[in-house]
Design a protein around this motif. Structure first.
Motif, PDB file in Angstrom:
ATOM      1  N   SER A  79     -48.613  86.758  37.283  1.00  0.00           N
ATOM      2  CA  SER A  79     -47.627  85.236  37.960  1.00  0.00           C
ATOM      3  C   SER A  79     -46.485  86.397  38.239  1.00  0.00           C
ATOM      4  CB  SER A  79     -46.313  85.256  36.569  1.00  0.00           C
ATOM      5  OG  SER A  79     -46.570  86.464  35.597  1.00  0.00           O
ATOM      6  N   VAL A  80     -46.951  87.738  38.295  1.00  0.00           N
ATOM      7  CA  VAL A  80     -46.040  88.863  39.017  1.00  0.00           C
ATOM      8  C   VAL A  80     -46.324  88.926  40.162  1.00  0.00           C
ATOM      9  CG1 VAL A  80     -45.908  91.148  38.815  1.00  0.00           C
ATOM     10  CG2 VAL A  80     -45.739  90.058  36.527  1.00  0.00           C
ATOM     11  N   ALA A  81     -47.794  88.956  40.120  1.00  0.00           N
ATOM     12  CA  ALA A  81     -49.193  89.025  41.296  1.00  0.00           C
ATOM     13  C   ALA A  81     -48.895  87.647  41.880  1.00  0.00           C
ATOM     14  CB  ALA A  81     -50.710  89.154  41.292  1.00  0.00           C
ATOM     15  N   ALA A  82     -48.595  86.297  41.989  1.00  0.00           N
ATOM     16  CA  ALA A  82     -48.452  85.224  42.684  1.00  0.00           C
ATOM     17  C   ALA A  82     -47.043  85.751  43.216  1.00  0.00           C
ATOM     18  CB  ALA A  82     -48.799  83.904  41.643  1.00  0.00           C
ATOM     19  N   PHE A  83     -46.125  85.549  42.456  1.00  0.00           N
ATOM     20  CA  PHE A  83     -44.738  85.936  43.755  1.00  0.00           C
ATOM     21  C   PHE A  83     -45.135  87.264  44.484  1.00  0.00           C
ATOM     22  CE2 PHE A  83     -43.001  83.750  39.491  1.00  0.00           C
ATOM     23  CZ  PHE A  83     -42.455  83.293  40.192  1.00  0.00           C
ATOM     24  N   ALA A  84     -45.555  88.670  44.205  1.00  0.00           N
ATOM     25  CA  ALA A  84     -45.540  89.306  45.545  1.00  0.00           C
ATOM     26  C   ALA A  84     -46.266  88.770  46.481  1.00  0.00           C
ATOM     27  CB  ALA A  84     -46.438  90.643  44.652  1.00  0.00           C
ATOM     28  N   TYR A  85     -47.489  88.132  45.887  1.00  0.00           N
ATOM     29  CA  TYR A  85     -48.238  87.581  46.868  1.00  0.00           C
ATOM     30  C   TYR A  85     -47.510  87.166  48.213  1.00  0.00           C
ATOM     31  CZ  TYR A  85     -51.913  85.227  49.892  1.00  0.00           C
ATOM     32  OH  TYR A  85     -52.607  84.687  51.034  1.00  0.00           O
ATOM     33  N   GLY A  86     -46.355  85.916  47.479  1.00  0.00           N
ATOM     34  CA  GLY A  86     -45.788  85.100  48.585  1.00  0.00           C
ATOM     35  C   GLY A  86     -44.320  86.083  49.030  1.00  0.00           C
ATOM     36  N   THR A  87     -44.033  86.956  48.851  1.00  0.00           N
ATOM     37  CA  THR A  87     -43.143  88.028  49.243  1.00  0.00           C
ATOM     38  C   THR A  87     -43.622  88.922  50.657  1.00  0.00           C
ATOM     39  OG1 THR A  87     -41.201  88.077  47.366  1.00  0.00           O
ATOM     40  CG2 THR A  87     -41.748  89.891  48.826  1.00  0.00           C
ATOM     41  N   LEU A  88     -45.043  89.461  50.406  1.00  0.00           N
ATOM     42  CA  LEU A  88     -45.690  89.979  51.467  1.00  0.00           C
ATOM     43  C   LEU A  88     -45.945  89.101  52.628  1.00  0.00           C
ATOM     44  CD1 LEU A  88     -48.354  92.465  49.378  1.00  0.00           C
ATOM     45  CD2 LEU A  88     -46.141  93.227  50.717  1.00  0.00           C
ATOM     46  N   MET A  89     -46.236  87.906  52.435  1.00  0.00           N
ATOM     47  CA  MET A  89     -46.914  87.054  53.608  1.00  0.00           C
ATOM     48  C   MET A  89     -45.500  86.577  53.471  1.00  0.00           C
ATOM     49  SD  MET A  89     -49.529  86.671  53.394  1.00  0.00           S
ATOM     50  CE  MET A  89     -49.833  86.120  54.845  1.00  0.00           C
ATOM     51  N   ASN A  90     -44.568  86.522  53.169  1.00  0.00           N
ATOM     52  CA  ASN A  90     -42.621  86.716  53.188  1.00  0.00           C
ATOM     53  C   ASN A  90     -42.783  87.485  55.122  1.00  0.00           C
ATOM     54  OD1 ASN A  90     -42.447  83.439  52.585  1.00  0.00           O
ATOM     55  ND2 ASN A  90     -41.562  84.539  50.649  1.00  0.00           N
ATOM     56  N   LEU A  91     -42.830  88.458  54.390  1.00  0.00           N
ATOM     57  CA  LEU A  91     -42.407  89.538  54.932  1.00  0.00           C
ATOM     58  C   LEU A  91     -43.684  89.833  56.207  1.00  0.00           C
ATOM     59  CD1 LEU A  91     -42.436  93.008  53.482  1.00  0.00           C
ATOM     60  CD2 LEU A  91     -40.586  92.215  54.573  1.00  0.00           C
ATOM     61  N   ALA A  92     -44.825  89.196  56.614  1.00  0.00           N
ATOM     62  CA  ALA A  92     -45.855  89.273  57.357  1.00  0.00           C
ATOM     63  C   ALA A  92     -44.734  87.910  58.587  1.00  0.00           C
ATOM     64  CB  ALA A  92     -46.965  88.586  57.139  1.00  0.00           C
ATOM     65  N   GLY A  93     -44.603  87.253  58.075  1.00  0.00           N
ATOM     66  CA  GLY A  93     -43.982  85.875  59.191  1.00  0.00           C
ATOM     67  C   GLY A  93     -42.614  86.313  59.024  1.00  0.00           C
ATOM     68  N   TRP A  94     -41.496  86.191  57.939  1.00  0.00           N
ATOM     69  CA  TRP A  94     -39.918  86.695  57.988  1.00  0.00           C
ATOM     70  C   TRP A  94     -39.671  87.014  60.291  1.00  0.00           C
ATOM     71  CZ3 TRP A  94     -36.631  91.419  57.612  1.00  0.00           C
ATOM     72  CH2 TRP A  94     -35.910  90.946  57.001  1.00  0.00           C
ATOM     73  N   PRO A  95     -40.333  88.527  60.548  1.00  0.00           N
ATOM     74  CA  PRO A  95     -39.490  88.664  61.558  1.00  0.00           C
ATOM     75  C   PRO A  95     -40.205  87.298  62.726  1.00  0.00           C
ATOM     76  CG  PRO A  95     -41.207  90.280  60.995  1.00  0.00           C
ATOM     77  CD  PRO A  95     -41.457  89.707  59.896  1.00  0.00           C
ATOM     78  N   PHE A  96     -41.020  86.607  62.540  1.00  0.00           N
ATOM     79  CA  PHE A  96     -41.129  85.551  63.441  1.00  0.00           C
ATOM     80  C   PHE A  96     -40.243  84.795  63.735  1.00  0.00           C
ATOM     81  CE2 PHE A  96     -45.580  86.921  63.471  1.00  0.00           C
ATOM     82  CZ  PHE A  96     -45.576  87.114  65.068  1.00  0.00           C
TER      83      PHE A  96
END
Length: 289
Positions: free
Chosen positions: A184-201
């Motif tokens: 459960s924790v890793a599922a949220f962490a994965y989503g947060t990391l992928m948000n970081l990857a696309g957020w600057p765009f």
């Protein structure tokens, strides 16, 4: 004379040698920079001035680094039987991912990655997570600059399950609860990391919550938090719920199957030479255990 037989307990499909550890640390350092550069680079830096270019450069570098790590881990002991299991699990994970594509975060592949990393260890876990995400991207047509970030994040996610405590001692309900909590924790962490990857765009598309190269860390952190809440909270929650439910219900059967398959594959089977007395030619016989 007899060689040591296979060790009992946790299977060590891919041992992490010194070179593999160094490679993992290197890709981890570059990964932190690739994901977190909007918060690490000051507003006056040249990196911030090229906000649209930096993620692409990091994506190209991550492809090379992930390949280096996979090759280094493979040299540490990835035999043909481990390759076969890696292929089966990666294909299964890749096939599971499209099941919930576009449906509120229903992604059953995550629970399989957690359980596989737990049984087969961190080295196998990192390789499996990266390869599964690569295969699923090819299967679903999701190839793009985001793919290396997905591969790295999933590699970390699966490797972390192999680093959880008590692999030989914790079993049954306690192990399922541990894996469900981690999932459960890793599922949220994965989503947060992928948000970081696309957020600057998103700086030009969402002015209120997009990355601002001229703003400070606190302001961008507030923008990023609002971005996560507005765009992916529901998806991440669905992923976490599915991972927990599948781990608690299907987890026991999958864990048994993975451990049984690893034992039958006999990744650590040794060859023992026993002297059974003089044969007709006067030579000892080789006995494989």
């Amino acid at each position: 004379m007899s060689a040591p037989g296979p060790r009992r307990g946790r299977p060590a499909v891919i041992g992490l040698g010194p070179r593999a550890v160094v490679a993992l640390l290197l890709v981890g350092a570059v990964g932190v920079a690739a994901f977190g550069w909007p918060f690490l680079a000051p507003p006056t830096s040249r990196v911030a001035a090229h906000a649209q270019d930096a993620p692409w450069l990091f994506a190209g570098l991550l492809v090379l680094l992930v390949a280096v790590v996979a090759a280094t881990i493979s040299e540490s002991g990835l035999g043909p039987k481990a390759v076969a299991m890696l292929g089966v699990l990666a294909a299964t994970g890749a096939a599971l991912r499209p099941i919930g594509a576009g449906t509120a975060g229903i992604e059953p592949m995550f629970f399989l990655m957690v359980l596989s990393g737990r049984v087969l260890g961190p080295g196998f876990g990192f390789t499996l997570g990266s390869l599964t995400m690569f295969a699923s991207a090819l299967l679903t047509g999701g190839v793009g600059p985001w793919m290396p970030f997905q591969m790295l994040a999933m590699g970390w996610f699966t490797m972390g399950a192999g680093l959880l405590p008590g692999p030989e001692r914790i079993r049954g309900t306690a192990e399922r609860l541990l894996l469900a909590g981690y999932g459960s924790v890793a599922a949220f962490a994965y989503g947060t990391l992928m948000n970081l990857a696309g957020w600057p765009f998103m700086s030009g598309l969402a002015s209120g919550i997009g990355f601002d190269a001229e703003a400070g860390v606190a302001a961008n952190l507030a923008r990023f938090t609002a971005y996560c809440l507005a765009t992916s909270l529901g998806w991440d929650l669905g992923r976490a719920v599915v991972t927990v439910v599948l781990t608690l219900t299907a987890g026991p059967a999958v864990l048994r199957a993975l451990r049984r398959a690893t034992r039958r594959a006999a990744f650590e089977t040794g060859v023992a030479f026993e002297d059974n007395g003089a044969s007709r030619e006067g030579h000892p016989e080789a006995v494989e255990r």
